[in-house]
Scaffold this motif. Structure first.
Motif, PDB file in Angstrom:
ATOM      1  N   ARG A  52       0.846  -1.194   0.000  1.00  0.00           N
ATOM      2  CA  ARG A  52       0.000   0.000   0.000  1.00  0.00           C
ATOM      3  C   ARG A  52       0.884   1.248   0.000  1.00  0.00           C
ATOM      4  O   ARG A  52       2.065   1.198   0.364  1.00  0.00           O
ATOM      5  N   ALA A  53       0.305   2.366  -0.377  1.00  0.00           N
ATOM      6  CA  ALA A  53       1.068   3.613  -0.491  1.00  0.00           C
ATOM      7  C   ALA A  53       1.712   3.962   0.847  1.00  0.00           C
ATOM      8  O   ALA A  53       1.051   3.917   1.897  1.00  0.00           O
ATOM      9  N   ARG A  54       3.003   4.316   0.800  1.00  0.00           N
ATOM     10  CA  ARG A  54       3.787   4.761   1.945  1.00  0.00           C
ATOM     11  C   ARG A  54       3.963   3.695   3.031  1.00  0.00           C
ATOM     12  O   ARG A  54       4.440   3.997   4.109  1.00  0.00           O
ATOM     13  N   MET A  55       3.552   2.457   2.733  1.00  0.00           N
ATOM     14  CA  MET A  55       3.632   1.397   3.732  1.00  0.00           C
ATOM     15  C   MET A  55       4.382   0.200   3.145  1.00  0.00           C
ATOM     16  O   MET A  55       3.766  -0.751   2.641  1.00  0.00           O
ATOM     17  N   PRO A  56       5.725   0.230   3.144  1.00  0.00           N
ATOM     18  CA  PRO A  56       6.496  -0.893   2.585  1.00  0.00           C
ATOM     19  C   PRO A  56       6.261  -2.174   3.384  1.00  0.00           C
ATOM     20  O   PRO A  56       6.015  -2.144   4.597  1.00  0.00           O
ATOM     21  N   ARG A  57       6.360  -3.295   2.679  1.00  0.00           N
ATOM     22  CA  ARG A  57       6.112  -4.598   3.320  1.00  0.00           C
ATOM     23  C   ARG A  57       7.382  -5.213   3.890  1.00  0.00           C
ATOM     24  O   ARG A  57       7.316  -6.119   4.718  1.00  0.00           O
ATOM     25  N   LYS A 100       3.689   5.434  -4.457  1.00  0.00           N
ATOM     26  CA  LYS A 100       3.031   4.381  -5.226  1.00  0.00           C
ATOM     27  C   LYS A 100       2.876   3.100  -4.415  1.00  0.00           C
ATOM     28  O   LYS A 100       2.037   2.253  -4.752  1.00  0.00           O
ATOM     29  N   GLY A 101       3.717   2.958  -3.393  1.00  0.00           N
ATOM     30  CA  GLY A 101       3.707   1.732  -2.606  1.00  0.00           C
ATOM     31  C   GLY A 101       4.801   0.786  -3.072  1.00  0.00           C
ATOM     32  O   GLY A 101       4.904   0.503  -4.274  1.00  0.00           O
ATOM     33  N   VAL A 102       5.648   0.303  -2.151  1.00  0.00           N
ATOM     34  CA  VAL A 102       6.744  -0.594  -2.517  1.00  0.00           C
ATOM     35  C   VAL A 102       6.695  -1.836  -1.631  1.00  0.00           C
ATOM     36  O   VAL A 102       6.340  -1.773  -0.452  1.00  0.00           O
ATOM     37  N   VAL A 122       5.628  -3.311   8.148  1.00  0.00           N
ATOM     38  CA  VAL A 122       6.810  -4.076   7.738  1.00  0.00           C
ATOM     39  C   VAL A 122       6.705  -5.496   8.294  1.00  0.00           C
ATOM     40  O   VAL A 122       6.606  -5.707   9.508  1.00  0.00           O
ATOM     41  N   LYS A 123       6.734  -6.478   7.390  1.00  0.00           N
ATOM     42  CA  LYS A 123       6.647  -7.879   7.782  1.00  0.00           C
ATOM     43  C   LYS A 123       8.028  -8.515   7.983  1.00  0.00           C
ATOM     44  O   LYS A 123       8.195  -9.380   8.848  1.00  0.00           O
ATOM     45  N   VAL A 124       8.982  -8.123   7.168  1.00  0.00           N
ATOM     46  CA  VAL A 124      10.338  -8.675   7.258  1.00  0.00           C
ATOM     47  C   VAL A 124      11.325  -7.517   7.324  1.00  0.00           C
ATOM     48  O   VAL A 124      11.304  -6.631   6.461  1.00  0.00           O
TER      49      VAL A 124
END
Length: 515
Positions: free
Chosen positions: A70-75, A122-124, A148-150
């Motif tokens: 999602r936008a501005r929320m890297p995984r 854009k979301g990364v 952030v998951k990892v």
């Protein structure tokens, strides 16, 4: 023998691995990938050049293959100590994610915020960053790290060093510890640093495939014990020793990295090598990012033979075919030695690492030998046991030294024959007999400034007015010190301000009070 296909990686990731030409995982990859895929925290310790980057890249891509950012929320988030290492990690993601629809952003200094903001908005899926630039974006409200998951900390010992601990703790505070998986990887992990990692890791799977702080057995090591002929020539002669060491390797030295402790020495050594016809260029943290990137790309492509670097290039940079590493300076931290020489002898290749040690660095070298638990072989000094002055390679060293200013007093004016020391012309007994009283000696000229012969009798002012005049003349002038006829020599009247002396100066204290 284990293959990548046995590690339960995503099929699209396996296809990218096969296209890259890899079939079998390295020991650190074989040990770290399975627990990472299970969602466990991992603490990985292995020699440099053994494939630690793929140890976290491959399982991350497999875990992120499902889902959308999602936008501005890297995984996912990867923290690296230097811009060059961060850029290299980004290249690995590009290689292994070519068949996956995943996005990434590289946040490093020296690059415009505007372009980075566009990617974040854009979301990364994967965010690769250095700590400083990451905090800058977070404080500007451009990032939300709670999803952030990892989270990966690459080169953990450097990241957790004294200067990075506050930033790392702060960044971990931005994430959610309940949903975050944490991976730490490094070539060295001192006990005190490992205790700090326990704060961030929860029941980690510790994967240690080599003894901590060991260098690859494929690297031939050596050290030159060097002492300059003179202190002001040591730097120039040390650069000459480096050039002679490079020349002695001949064609075997196809390319090399020269490490210096200080940025100013990086520039000086690179300039010296270029002046003597070597293909060399510097790289350190004070250079513009675009210049650093061009220099490193040229070295990787084989267009540049010698890379003169600070420790910015010591950590994690993968240039597969570096034939030699020269430590122009002994590193201050023994762990840095392992990282430096790890730039050669990578992936089972042979390599050679040589070092120059001056007397002041012998303590640091002893710490290195204690860390790696072996003695570094001594190499002969190319300049011989006592270094001969070599050709000066800097204009400043060739300039003649400035004459020292004399602090001696001004010589007395007079006949040169009489300007010698009084002790040589006058016997000590005569001087003892003529020793004046304490109150008279204050007005006596210095013995080494007397040109006129001594007198047994000294003329004293007879009246109060004359006495006052004599004091005034001594305080307002230098009393004719060192001049014939001055002072009280020759029986002449002490002259102060002459006929131009104001009349009130000649008055006694009582007369002035009465007036």
């Amino acid at each position: 023998m284990t293959k990548f296909s046995d590690l339960n990686l995503n099929p699209k990731v396996l296809k990218a691995i096969e296209e890259a030409g890899y079939t079998q995982p390295t020991p650190i990859q074989e040990g770290a990938i399975p627990p990472a895929l299970e969602g466990r925290d991992v603490l990985g310790i292995a020699q440099t050049g053994t494939g630690k980057t793929a140890s976290f890249t491959l399982p991350m891509l497999s875990l992120l293959a499902r889902g959308r950012a999602r936008a501005r929320m890297p995984r996912s988030l990867v923290l690296c100590p230097t811009r060059e290492l961060a850029a290299q990690v980004a290249e690995n993601f590009d290689t292994y994610s070519k068949h996956l629809k995943l996005t990434k952003a590289l946040l490093i200094g020296g690059v415009s915020f505007k372009e980075q903001d566009k990617l974040i908005d854009k979301g990364v899926d994967v965010l690769i960053a250095t700590p400083g630039r990451l905090i800058d974006h977070f404080e500007r409200g451009k990032l939300i790290l709670s999803d952030v998951k990892v989270m990966v900390v690459d080169e953990a010992d450097r990241m957790l060093d004294m200067g990075f601990i506050p930033d790392i703790e702060r960044i971990f505070g931005f994430t959610n510890p309940l949903t975050r998986q944490t991976l730490f990887f490094s070539a060295t992990m001192a006990p005190e640093i490992e205790r700090i990692t326990n704060t961030f890791l929860s029941n980690p799977a510790k994967v240690e495939v080599a003894r901590q702080a060991t260098a690859s057995e494929t690297i031939e090591q050596g050290v030159v014990m060097f002492k300059g002929s003179r202190r002001d020539r040591e730097a120039s002669e040390k650069r000459q020793v480096l050039r002679m060491m490079i020349d002695a390797e001949g064609d075997k030295c196809s390319n090399a990295i020269v490490f210096c402790n200080r940025k100013i020495d990086v520039d000086a050594v690179a300039k010296s090598l270029k002046k003597h016809g070597y293909d060399a260029a510097p790289i350190h943290g004070d250079l513009d990012q675009s210049q650093r990137t061009r220099t490193l790309d040229g070295f990787r492509a084989g267009d540049l033979r010698i890379l003169v670097a600070s420790d910015v290039a010591a950590r994690g940079l993968d240039v597969p075919a570096v034939s030699h590493v020269f430590n122009f300076d002994v590193p201050s931290h023994p762990e840095d030695y392992v990282h430096r020489i790890g730039r050669t002898g990578r992936a089972g290749r042979d390599g050679k690492a040589m070092m120059i040690c001056v007397p002041k660095d012998e303590k640091n070298m002893a710490a290195i030998e204690a860390l790696i638990q072996k003695d570094i072989p001594r190499l002969p000094n190319p300049l011989g046991e006592s270094a001969e002055p070599g050709p000066e390679d800097e204009a400043a060293e060739a300039a003649p030294p400035k004459p020292r200013r004399s602090r001696s007093r001004r010589k007395p004016i007079g006949d040169k024959a009489e300007a010698g020391t009084v002790d040589a012309a006058v016997p000590e007994t005569a001087l003892a007999e003529e020793q004046p009283a304490q109150e008279e000696r204050k007005a006596e000229p210095r013995r080494d400034q007397q040109n006129a012969p001594r007198q047994d009798q000294r003329r004293e002012p007879e009246t109060a007015d004359q006495q006052q005049e004599g004091k005034s003349s001594r305080s307002c002038s230098r009393g004719g010190r060192g001049r014939s006829g001055g002072g009280n020599g020759g029986g002449e009247k002490v002259v102060g301000m002459g006929d131009h002396m104001p009349s009130f100066i000649a008055l006694s204290f009582e007369d002035r009070r009465a007036g």
